[in-house]
Design a protein around this motif. Structure first.
Motif: not given
Length: 223
Positions: A105-110, A113-120, A127-140
């Motif tokens: 997400t664009k609320s993530s720090d720089a 983002l750079v780390r995700a670019v390199t990994i992908v 997956l940014s931490d905020d989205v990972a939390r959202e997915i975990a909550a939705e699964r419940l």
């Protein structure tokens, strides 16, 4: 380490310029092309064959989900990182289903983002931490059940319906016949148990498939 060649897709020139400067300050990262729509993203990808496409979901007309799907149809090995304002779990899950390898997400720090670019770019998933939390909550909760009923194309058509697009406009954007769009529309309503179009958008918002700010059509306003 070789340079990671990036296609940057966002419909706001100032935003693209900011992220271009951020990324090109990092050793080993280079922006080789930019695009502001799904169609130009596909064309730029074919023309430049980047190592990674950094893709926003909110694009004019056909959105990022359709762009991801289209690019992946042409290149099954495409590495696509979604970078968007949408933090809802449903958006992330549909992006992965369409073929993305990462979602930040664009609320993530720089640094995230750079780390995700390199990994992908190197073949991993991010997956940014905020989205990972959202997915975990939705699964419940109950949201995942409705979201899982629709495929990426159905989700894109639902988004266009919610934004007030007519059947003819959606057909033109997706290069489909009006009859095919109508069939999709009916299937979507049937799958999620919507009685009317207003109810359809209401249910989709509740599951996180449509953001409230984007549901501005008269259909929703009349509910």
């Amino acid at each position: 380490m070789s340079t990671i060649r990036i296609l940057l897709v966002d419909d706001h020139p100032i935003v693209r310029e900011g992220y271009r400067r951020l990324l090109e300050r990092q050793p080993g990262l280079s922006i080789v092309a930019e695009a502001d729509t799904a169609a130009t993203a596909y064309q730029a990808y074919k023309a430049t064959a980047p190592d990674l496409a950094l893709m926003d979901l909110s694009l004019p007309g056909v959105g990022g989900l359709e762009a991801i799907r289209h690019i992946r149809q042409w290149d099954k090995g495409a590495r696509i990182l979604v970078f968007t304002m949408h933090s809802a779990a449903a958006f992330a899950l549909k992006a992965f289903e369409a073929g993305a390898s990462g979602y930040v997400t664009k609320s993530s720090d720089a640094a995230e983002l750079v780390r995700a670019v390199t990994i992908v770019a190197r073949g991993g998933r991010a997956l940014s931490d905020d989205v990972a939390r959202e997915i975990a909550a939705e699964r419940l909760g109950d949201g995942a059940a409705l979201a899982s009923e629709l495929g990426p194309r159905e989700t894109e058509i639902l988004r266009l319906v919610a934004s007030g697009r007519t059947t003819e406009e959606i057909a033109a954007l997706l290069h489909l016949s009006a009859k095919t769009v109508q069939n999709y529309h009916y299937q979507i309503k049937s799958k999620i148990g919507a009685r009317t179009d207003a109810h359809l958008v209401w249910l989709a918002m509740g599951a996180g498939l449509v953001e409230r700010d984007s549901a501005i059509s008269p259909i929703f306003q009349s509910f």
